[in-house]
Design a protein around this motif. Sequence first.
Motif, PDB file in Angstrom:
ATOM      1  N   GLY A 130      30.883  -6.786 107.315  1.00 30.45           N
ATOM      2  CA  GLY A 130      29.858  -7.193 106.550  1.00 30.45           C
ATOM      3  C   GLY A 130      29.870  -7.826 105.406  1.00 30.45           C
ATOM      4  N   ASN A 131      28.873  -8.926 105.217  1.00 24.47           N
ATOM      5  CA  ASN A 131      29.097  -9.532 103.953  1.00 24.47           C
ATOM      6  C   ASN A 131      27.841  -8.897 103.015  1.00 24.47           C
ATOM      7  N   PRO A 132      28.428  -8.588 101.764  1.00 26.90           N
ATOM      8  CA  PRO A 132      27.247  -7.827 100.774  1.00 26.90           C
ATOM      9  C   PRO A 132      26.494  -8.880 100.371  1.00 26.90           C
ATOM     10  N   ASN A 133      26.706 -10.223 100.269  1.00 24.86           N
ATOM     11  CA  ASN A 133      25.639 -11.160  99.529  1.00 24.86           C
ATOM     12  C   ASN A 133      24.511 -11.459 100.389  1.00 24.86           C
ATOM     13  N   GLY A 163      35.539 -13.943  98.516  1.00 22.46           N
ATOM     14  CA  GLY A 163      36.479 -14.413  97.622  1.00 22.46           C
ATOM     15  C   GLY A 163      36.432 -15.913  96.952  1.00 22.46           C
ATOM     16  N   GLN A 164      35.626 -16.394  97.495  1.00 22.23           N
ATOM     17  CA  GLN A 164      34.709 -17.641  96.703  1.00 22.23           C
ATOM     18  C   GLN A 164      33.506 -17.599  96.604  1.00 22.23           C
ATOM     19  N   SER A 165      33.115 -18.801  95.702  1.00 23.56           N
ATOM     20  CA  SER A 165      31.437 -18.541  95.448  1.00 23.56           C
ATOM     21  C   SER A 165      30.938 -19.651  96.106  1.00 23.56           C
ATOM     22  N   SER A 166      30.850 -19.500  97.354  1.00 29.28           N
ATOM     23  CA  SER A 166      30.236 -20.545  98.336  1.00 29.28           C
ATOM     24  C   SER A 166      28.785 -20.319  98.572  1.00 29.28           C
ATOM     25  N   LEU A 167      28.445 -18.964  98.492  1.00 26.24           N
ATOM     26  CA  LEU A 167      26.922 -18.691  98.820  1.00 26.24           C
ATOM     27  C   LEU A 167      26.076 -18.878  97.577  1.00 26.24           C
ATOM     28  N   ARG A 168      24.823 -19.241  97.576  1.00 31.62           N
ATOM     29  CA  ARG A 168      24.046 -19.518  96.873  1.00 31.62           C
ATOM     30  C   ARG A 168      23.559 -18.354  95.669  1.00 31.62           C
ATOM     31  N   ASP A 169      23.450 -17.274  96.505  1.00 35.54           N
ATOM     32  CA  ASP A 169      23.220 -15.863  95.654  1.00 35.54           C
ATOM     33  C   ASP A 169      24.656 -15.030  95.529  1.00 35.54           C
ATOM     34  N   ASP A 170      25.371 -15.428  94.451  1.00 33.90           N
ATOM     35  CA  ASP A 170      26.929 -14.999  94.322  1.00 33.90           C
ATOM     36  C   ASP A 170      26.943 -14.994  93.019  1.00 33.90           C
ATOM     37  N   ILE A 171      27.376 -13.543  92.344  1.00 34.84           N
ATOM     38  CA  ILE A 171      27.074 -13.278  91.025  1.00 34.84           C
ATOM     39  C   ILE A 171      28.125 -14.409  90.079  1.00 34.84           C
ATOM     40  N   ALA A 172      29.205 -14.801  90.738  1.00 36.99           N
ATOM     41  CA  ALA A 172      30.428 -15.459  90.129  1.00 36.99           C
ATOM     42  C   ALA A 172      29.962 -16.917  89.972  1.00 36.99           C
ATOM     43  N   ARG A 173      28.879 -17.555  90.668  1.00 35.05           N
ATOM     44  CA  ARG A 173      28.323 -18.779  90.575  1.00 35.05           C
ATOM     45  C   ARG A 173      27.938 -19.186  88.982  1.00 35.05           C
ATOM     46  N   ARG A 174      27.450 -18.227  88.397  1.00 33.20           N
ATOM     47  CA  ARG A 174      26.845 -18.357  87.271  1.00 33.20           C
ATOM     48  C   ARG A 174      28.088 -18.706  86.227  1.00 33.20           C
ATOM     49  N   TYR A 175      29.291 -18.575  86.620  1.00 35.71           N
ATOM     50  CA  TYR A 175      30.383 -18.830  85.509  1.00 35.71           C
ATOM     51  C   TYR A 175      31.177 -20.176  85.773  1.00 35.71           C
ATOM     52  N   LEU A 176      30.874 -20.579  87.071  1.00 37.64           N
ATOM     53  CA  LEU A 176      31.529 -21.966  87.640  1.00 37.64           C
ATOM     54  C   LEU A 176      31.223 -23.100  86.598  1.00 37.64           C
ATOM     55  N   ASP A 177      32.575 -23.598  86.468  1.00 37.30           N
ATOM     56  CA  ASP A 177      32.561 -24.646  85.340  1.00 37.30           C
ATOM     57  C   ASP A 177      32.178 -24.195  83.963  1.00 37.30           C
TER      58      ASP A 177
END
Length: 285
Positions: A84-87, A119-133
């Motif tokens: 199951g995907n949590p996001n 393990g990667q920030s590919s989905l739009r709704d992913d908490i790690a995306r706010r820290y990309l770049d």
Amino acid sequence: MDIEGIDVAVLYGTRGRQVLMHDELDPEIAAALARAHNSWTHDYCQHAPKRLKFAAQVAFHNIPASVAEAKRAVSELGAVAVIGNPNPINGRHIHDGEFEPLWSAIEELGVPVGFHPTGQSSLRDDIARRYLDHPNGRVIGVAGRNPVELMFAFASLAAGGVLERHPRLRCAFLEGTCGWLPWWLWRLDEAWEKFGPGSEVQISKLPSEYFFRQCFVATDADEKVLHQVVEAVGNDNIVVSTDYPHSDGLFPHAISEFVALEGVADKTKPRILWDNWARLYNLDG
């Protein structure tokens, strides 16, 4: 597995999740990717079918196709779990009504659903995306995303009513450590007691009660706070993950690291290494 002293392993395919976890995927393509990966993984496990088991990929973009693939993978290919995907995908959380046929099917199949971040920030709704770049964004994102996404997944299932409606559904929260569990159970219970009576969907138990009845959490092999978690919530709902063959795994010392953990009673370690694991996946021997 021989080097680590592992008798049986359940494989959760990271690459299979990564190719699926894109919001913009065509639902038919997502379903085809899940089928292909499950067929390949089944063939891979035939090298040692008594020792290699697998969890089936399903595409949350297409719930009818997910139901069909869960049934095929378990009934025809021998999968012992569904991943199951949590996001949220395309804005749908796992306690949204559209997922009900999938939870019903998995409950009927008698296998657990193991929630495992991608393990990667590919989905739009992913908490790690706010820290990309951003400076040190990888460190911050890696530290936070897996446990936080799993915390919200459990909240959806328990406080969102899924476990109330599906009392035989077993769920596992994997590769996000377990140190968050005691505090999160307390926090969800507190929030439900204060705000639950006015909620749209009612549940008959506190969120923590659903965890103890139906859920498991994975500890990392070297998780030094495990003894505090066991002290707080007991040892009946914890399993162990090696994270092989990822770079942050502990091979070839994962199991020896776990056995050497200080403060964890000798009677608790076999429960986590085998008893709880076998109960989660309904395996004997």
